[in-house]
Design a protein around this motif. Structure first.
Motif, PDB file in Angstrom:
ATOM      1  N   GLY A  28     -13.928 -25.325  -1.896  1.00  0.00           N
ATOM      2  CA  GLY A  28     -14.367 -26.301  -0.917  1.00  0.00           C
ATOM      3  C   GLY A  28     -14.070 -27.741  -1.294  1.00  0.00           C
ATOM      4  N   HIS A  29     -13.699 -27.973  -2.553  1.00  0.00           N
ATOM      5  CA  HIS A  29     -13.390 -29.326  -3.013  1.00  0.00           C
ATOM      6  C   HIS A  29     -11.906 -29.504  -3.300  1.00  0.00           C
ATOM      7  CE1 HIS A  29     -17.659 -30.152  -3.335  1.00  0.00           C
ATOM      8  NE2 HIS A  29     -17.787 -29.016  -3.988  1.00  0.00           N
ATOM      9  N   LEU A  30     -11.208 -28.397  -3.548  1.00  0.00           N
ATOM     10  CA  LEU A  30      -9.795 -28.424  -3.921  1.00  0.00           C
ATOM     11  C   LEU A  30      -9.090 -27.210  -3.346  1.00  0.00           C
ATOM     12  CD1 LEU A  30     -10.308 -29.174  -7.717  1.00  0.00           C
ATOM     13  CD2 LEU A  30      -9.244 -30.745  -6.105  1.00  0.00           C
ATOM     14  N   VAL A  31      -7.799 -27.321  -3.166  1.00  0.00           N
ATOM     15  CA  VAL A  31      -6.984 -26.153  -2.844  1.00  0.00           C
ATOM     16  C   VAL A  31      -6.657 -25.508  -4.196  1.00  0.00           C
ATOM     17  CG1 VAL A  31      -4.832 -25.318  -1.841  1.00  0.00           C
ATOM     18  CG2 VAL A  31      -6.039 -27.265  -0.794  1.00  0.00           C
ATOM     19  N   LEU A  32      -7.329 -24.419  -4.504  1.00  0.00           N
ATOM     20  CA  LEU A  32      -7.252 -23.846  -5.848  1.00  0.00           C
ATOM     21  C   LEU A  32      -5.837 -23.419  -6.237  1.00  0.00           C
ATOM     22  CD1 LEU A  32     -10.569 -21.810  -6.100  1.00  0.00           C
ATOM     23  CD2 LEU A  32     -10.113 -24.198  -6.698  1.00  0.00           C
ATOM     24  N   ARG A  33      -5.041 -22.915  -5.321  1.00  0.00           N
ATOM     25  CA  ARG A  33      -3.686 -22.462  -5.631  1.00  0.00           C
ATOM     26  C   ARG A  33      -2.796 -23.627  -6.068  1.00  0.00           C
ATOM     27  NH1 ARG A  33      -2.075 -18.486  -7.748  1.00  0.00           N
ATOM     28  NH2 ARG A  33      -3.517 -17.238  -6.583  1.00  0.00           N
ATOM     29  N   GLU A  34      -3.129 -24.841  -5.637  1.00  0.00           N
ATOM     30  CA  GLU A  34      -2.330 -26.030  -5.967  1.00  0.00           C
ATOM     31  C   GLU A  34      -2.929 -26.841  -7.117  1.00  0.00           C
ATOM     32  OE1 GLU A  34      -1.978 -28.351  -2.424  1.00  0.00           O
ATOM     33  OE2 GLU A  34      -1.007 -26.738  -1.300  1.00  0.00           O
TER      34      GLU A  34
ATOM     35  N   VAL B 177       1.325 -29.834 -17.984  1.00  0.00           N
ATOM     36  CA  VAL B 177       0.780 -29.334 -16.719  1.00  0.00           C
ATOM     37  C   VAL B 177       1.750 -29.574 -15.565  1.00  0.00           C
ATOM     38  CG1 VAL B 177      -1.098 -29.580 -15.048  1.00  0.00           C
ATOM     39  CG2 VAL B 177      -1.603 -29.508 -17.496  1.00  0.00           C
ATOM     40  N   PHE B 178       2.093 -30.810 -15.296  1.00  0.00           N
ATOM     41  CA  PHE B 178       2.954 -31.099 -14.156  1.00  0.00           C
ATOM     42  C   PHE B 178       4.426 -30.854 -14.463  1.00  0.00           C
ATOM     43  CE2 PHE B 178      -0.549 -34.101 -12.546  1.00  0.00           C
ATOM     44  CZ  PHE B 178      -1.090 -33.108 -11.732  1.00  0.00           C
ATOM     45  N   ALA B 179       4.864 -31.100 -15.677  1.00  0.00           N
ATOM     46  CA  ALA B 179       6.279 -30.907 -16.009  1.00  0.00           C
ATOM     47  C   ALA B 179       6.689 -29.435 -15.966  1.00  0.00           C
ATOM     48  CB  ALA B 179       6.584 -31.496 -17.383  1.00  0.00           C
ATOM     49  N   ARG B 180       5.812 -28.545 -16.373  1.00  0.00           N
ATOM     50  CA  ARG B 180       6.149 -27.119 -16.428  1.00  0.00           C
ATOM     51  C   ARG B 180       5.739 -26.343 -15.171  1.00  0.00           C
ATOM     52  NH1 ARG B 180       6.828 -24.525 -21.375  1.00  0.00           N
ATOM     53  NH2 ARG B 180       5.540 -22.829 -20.604  1.00  0.00           N
ATOM     54  N   HIS B 181       4.941 -26.952 -14.319  1.00  0.00           N
ATOM     55  CA  HIS B 181       4.392 -26.236 -13.164  1.00  0.00           C
ATOM     56  C   HIS B 181       4.562 -27.055 -11.887  1.00  0.00           C
ATOM     57  CE1 HIS B 181       2.604 -23.171 -15.716  1.00  0.00           C
ATOM     58  NE2 HIS B 181       2.272 -24.140 -16.531  1.00  0.00           N
ATOM     59  N   PRO B 182       5.725 -27.001 -11.275  1.00  0.00           N
ATOM     60  CA  PRO B 182       5.945 -27.798 -10.061  1.00  0.00           C
ATOM     61  C   PRO B 182       5.059 -27.384  -8.892  1.00  0.00           C
ATOM     62  CG  PRO B 182       7.801 -26.323 -10.470  1.00  0.00           C
ATOM     63  CD  PRO B 182       6.907 -26.234 -11.664  1.00  0.00           C
ATOM     64  N   GLU B 183       4.466 -26.206  -8.955  1.00  0.00           N
ATOM     65  CA  GLU B 183       3.598 -25.729  -7.870  1.00  0.00           C
ATOM     66  C   GLU B 183       2.219 -26.383  -7.880  1.00  0.00           C
ATOM     67  OE1 GLU B 183       2.849 -22.843 -11.331  1.00  0.00           O
ATOM     68  OE2 GLU B 183       4.478 -24.105 -10.602  1.00  0.00           O
ATOM     69  N   TRP B 184       1.860 -27.064  -8.953  1.00  0.00           N
ATOM     70  CA  TRP B 184       0.547 -27.693  -9.032  1.00  0.00           C
ATOM     71  C   TRP B 184       0.623 -29.148  -8.589  1.00  0.00           C
ATOM     72  CZ3 TRP B 184      -0.549 -25.569 -14.598  1.00  0.00           C
ATOM     73  CH2 TRP B 184      -0.880 -24.206 -14.510  1.00  0.00           C
ATOM     74  N   ALA B 185      -0.183 -29.503  -7.607  1.00  0.00           N
ATOM     75  CA  ALA B 185      -0.239 -30.874  -7.106  1.00  0.00           C
ATOM     76  C   ALA B 185      -1.376 -31.671  -7.734  1.00  0.00           C
ATOM     77  CB  ALA B 185      -0.394 -30.866  -5.586  1.00  0.00           C
ATOM     78  N   PHE B 186      -2.358 -30.943  -8.294  1.00  0.00           N
ATOM     79  CA  PHE B 186      -3.541 -31.592  -8.856  1.00  0.00           C
ATOM     80  C   PHE B 186      -3.890 -30.984 -10.207  1.00  0.00           C
ATOM     81  CE2 PHE B 186      -3.857 -31.618  -4.251  1.00  0.00           C
ATOM     82  CZ  PHE B 186      -4.018 -32.978  -4.003  1.00  0.00           C
TER      83      PHE B 186
END
Length: 191
Positions: free
Chosen positions: A99-105, A136-145
């Motif tokens: 409810g606070h975040l899109v967990l998949r992203e 986190v962000f460099a290895r996982h382009p699918e994560w926005a947060f």
């Protein structure tokens, strides 16, 4: 252990000599020591930090859904961080984030500065920022947060997150106490 990175460089956010590598078996004794430090145990939510539990949780048989990393300054270990897709651990680590975040992203992170000499010097903020940017962000382009949920009473932890670029999203009631949901976006870490 002596770390030769100048303290003023860490405080200025110079993380060029800060690196991360996946945890190895020979790191487990150091993890066991760090996790049993009273300053760490206080915030570890009653997690079993015995030797068998450390081997099970961080050793080669640990869950593939959670990545464990050792933080190094000039090659010397000083801390630990982990990341995971919040959706993959929604029943465990991130259940109250619904409810606070899109967990998949969203990447969930946890961290600690294990070496007492590097605490309260800005090293935690520098480590978090470098970890989120370089792993986190460099290895996982699918994560926005990236998100973390420190206890509200753990002021050092949530201030380290704030100093690393995270913002308070909401206050959550966890079964172990009141937590702050701290969030940063990929855009906050692009240079």
């Amino acid at each position: 252990m002596t770390l030769d990175m100048p303290v003023d460089a860490v405080l200025r956010g110079d993380t060029r000599r800060m690196t991360f590598r996946p945890i190895r078996h020979d790191d487990l004794s150091l993890m066991h020591c760090w996790l049993n430090d009273p300053a760490v145990v206080k915030w570890w939510e009653g997690v079993d930090v015995s030797w068998p539990a450390v081997v099970r949780r961080y050793g080669s048989g640990h869950s593939a859904a959670i990545e464990h990393w050792i933080a190094l300054l000039e090659g010397d270990p000083f801390g630990w961080a982990q990341c995971y897709c919040a959706a993959d651990v929604a029943d465990e680590e991130a259940y109250h984030w619904h409810g606070h975040l899109v967990l998949r992203e969203t990447a969930g992170i946890d961290y600690l500065v294990g070496e007492p000499a590097w605490r309260k010097r800005g090293t935690g903020s520098a480590m978090i920022r470098a970890f989120v940017r370089d792993v986190v962000f460099a290895r996982h382009p699918e994560w926005a947060f990236a998100a973390a949920g420190p206890f509200e009473a753990n002021v050092a932890s949530w201030r380290a997150l704030e100093n690393a670029g995270f913002r308070r999203r909401t206050v959550l009631d966890d079964e172990d106490g009141t937590c702050l949901l701290m969030v940063a976006s990929r855009g906050d870490f692009q240079e």
